[in-house]
Design a protein around this motif. Structure first.
Motif, mmCIF file in Angstrom:
data_model
loop_
_atom_site.group_PDB
_atom_site.id
_atom_site.type_symbol
_atom_site.label_atom_id
_atom_site.label_comp_id
_atom_site.label_asym_id
_atom_site.label_seq_id
_atom_site.Cartn_x
_atom_site.Cartn_y
_atom_site.Cartn_z
ATOM 1 N N GLU A 1 0.808 -1.217 0.000
ATOM 2 C CA GLU A 1 0.000 0.000 0.000
ATOM 3 C C GLU A 1 0.842 1.269 0.000
ATOM 4 N N ARG A 2 2.124 1.160 0.319
ATOM 5 C CA ARG A 2 3.004 2.326 0.337
ATOM 6 C C ARG A 2 3.709 2.546 -1.000
ATOM 7 N N ALA A 3 3.410 1.734 -2.001
ATOM 8 C CA ALA A 3 4.068 1.868 -3.298
ATOM 9 C C ALA A 3 3.901 3.283 -3.851
ATOM 10 N N MET A 4 4.917 3.732 -4.547
ATOM 11 C CA MET A 4 4.962 5.090 -5.077
ATOM 12 C C MET A 4 4.337 5.135 -6.476
ATOM 13 N N THR A 5 3.599 6.182 -6.784
ATOM 14 C CA THR A 5 3.078 6.319 -8.145
ATOM 15 C C THR A 5 4.226 6.660 -9.092
ATOM 16 N N ILE A 6 4.045 6.339 -10.346
ATOM 17 C CA ILE A 6 5.077 6.651 -11.340
ATOM 18 C C ILE A 6 5.275 8.161 -11.430
ATOM 19 N N GLU A 7 4.208 8.935 -11.246
ATOM 20 C CA GLU A 7 4.337 10.395 -11.286
ATOM 21 C C GLU A 7 5.256 10.892 -10.170
ATOM 22 N N ARG A 8 5.120 10.305 -8.984
ATOM 23 C CA ARG A 8 5.961 10.739 -7.869
ATOM 24 C C ARG A 8 7.415 10.313 -8.104
ATOM 25 N N PHE A 9 7.609 9.133 -8.662
ATOM 26 C CA PHE A 9 8.961 8.677 -8.985
ATOM 27 C C PHE A 9 9.618 9.648 -9.966
ATOM 28 N N VAL A 10 8.877 10.042 -10.994
ATOM 29 C CA VAL A 10 9.398 11.004 -11.965
ATOM 30 C C VAL A 10 9.715 12.328 -11.275
ATOM 31 N N ASP A 11 8.836 12.774 -10.378
ATOM 32 C CA ASP A 11 9.071 14.033 -9.653
ATOM 33 C C ASP A 11 10.416 14.013 -8.929
ATOM 34 N N HIS A 12 10.710 12.927 -8.234
ATOM 35 C CA HIS A 12 11.967 12.837 -7.484
ATOM 36 C C HIS A 12 13.163 12.904 -8.428
ATOM 37 N N CYS A 13 13.065 12.227 -9.567
ATOM 38 C CA CYS A 13 14.168 12.256 -10.528
ATOM 39 C C CYS A 13 14.364 13.652 -11.110
ATOM 40 N N LEU A 14 13.266 14.326 -11.416
ATOM 41 C CA LEU A 14 13.379 15.676 -11.977
ATOM 42 C C LEU A 14 13.883 16.677 -10.945
ATOM 43 N N ARG A 15 13.497 16.495 -9.689
ATOM 44 C CA ARG A 15 14.031 17.375 -8.638
ATOM 45 C C ARG A 15 15.531 17.155 -8.452
ATOM 46 N N PHE A 16 15.963 15.907 -8.579
ATOM 47 C CA PHE A 16 17.401 15.633 -8.507
ATOM 48 C C PHE A 16 18.122 16.354 -9.645
ATOM 49 N N ALA A 17 17.536 16.301 -10.849
ATOM 50 C CA ALA A 17 18.125 17.034 -11.974
ATOM 51 C C ALA A 17 18.175 18.528 -11.669
#
Length: 338
Positions: free
Chosen positions: A231-247
């Motif tokens: 139930e704690r799995a991350m949405t793909i949108e949130r995963f993308v957000d983290h990668c873009l914030r790292f960029a």
């Protein structure tokens, strides 16, 4: 359930691997004997090791060493595996299926339980595409599970989700496929991602996976168990957000990729464009299909076994993984074409 002998150590294959290192650390000196490949990574300090080869009968151990271990260990944890989809199918089968058979024979010779560290990829999810490469991996692990179910000793199958680095430091002995997905997103190389919007991406840091495995071992669990974010799995949108914030922390402005259902990509887009599609774009699309596709649909994976430790904050763990990985690889931002 079976009784656990707190004195006799476990024999752990793949002790130098992503999960194996964390599991050896969690068990600690005196509670584990690690089987490592010649020239491969080693587990942490103080951990006893022996050199072997899971693709060889008897795990490639000299007969006197194997007999001594069979008399000494209280269980076998089979963690060694090829997890790369780009390796030849024969190699994947030799390590993942034949290796399990060899580990099982040693457990049966010793008369001790066999614990297989398997994968959530054995469950092909509805709505996900699959390439020949990912199929070879999935089938090798399904065959390994079949071998374990027929064991003549107590057994457990521990289906582990995608694994990232340590939850605090992001450290890992080897970068996984998920790091390749990170790279495409961070560099702006992924203009089109074959994952439907709203899908869930299930992953856990490797130290938490080890803690879950240890908890199951210590309570003598047998049968089949899932180690997932559930139930704690991350949405793909949130995963993308983290990668873009790292960029963004690197001073890069990376366009947000378009999320498209993988079935549309592989049934319509790839056949329609055929050979005219750039090779690097095709490779990136196949990478996401192989690594992320089987985990990303609008349904979550089965939840973790009851009573396991709660996972850490997955967003913070993902940021730690990005920072560790980003400091050790060469990243080149793709030029944005207008």
């Amino acid at each position: 359930m079976h009784s656990v002998d707190p004195v006799r150590p476990y024999l752990l294959t793949g002790a130098g691997g992503v999960i194996g290192q964390s599991l050896a650390t969690a068990l600690g000196p005196g509670r584990v004997v690690g089987v490592v490949r010649r020239g491969g990574n080693l587990p942490g300090p103080g951990i006893e090791t022996t050199t072997g080869d899971v693709t060889a009968p008897g795990l490639g151990l000299d007969p006197p060493v194997r007999r001594a271990l069979a008399e000494r260990v209280g269980g076998v944890i089979h963690s060694a595996a090829v997890t790369s989809f780009t390796r030849p199918p024969d190699e994947i089968r030799r390590v993942n299926t034949d290796g399990t058979a060899h580990a099982l024979r040693l457990a049966e010779e010793a008369g001790v339980p066999l614990h297989l560290v398997s994968t959530v990829y054995v469950r092909q999810r509805g709505g996900s595409a699959e390439t020949g490469r990912s199929r070879a991996y999935r089938e090798s692990k399904q065959a390994a599970e079949d071998l374990v179910r027929a064991a003549r000793v107590p057994w457990s199958i521990l289906r582990v989700t995608v694994v990232t680095g340590d939850s605090r430091t992001g450290a890992t002995p080897r970068f996984q496929g998920i790091h390749a997905a990170m790279k495409s997103l961070v560099t702006g190389d992924a203009h089109l991602v074959p994952v439907a919007p709203g899908s869930y991406l299930d992953f856990l840091p490797r130290d938490h996976v080890a803690a879950c495995v240890l908890a199951l071992l210590e309570r003598g669990a047998t049968g089949e168990h899932w180690i997932t974010a559930g139930e704690r799995a991350m949405t793909i949108e949130r995963f993308v957000d983290h990668c873009l914030r790292f960029a963004g922390r690197r001073g890069w402005t990376v366009p947000r990729p378009r999320l498209v259902d993988s079935e549309m990509v592989h049934r319509l887009i790839l056949p329609a464009f055929g050979d005219s599609l750039a090779a690097d774009l095709r490779k990136r699309l196949e990478l996401f299909t192989d690594i992320v596709g089987p985990l990303t649909t609008d349904e979550r994976l089965p939840g973790p076994a009851p009573g396991l430790p709660d996972p850490p904050d997955l967003g913070a763990a993902l940021d730690a993984a990005l920072d560790y990985w980003g400091a050790r690889v060469r990243l080149v931002r793709q030029e944005v074409r207008t």
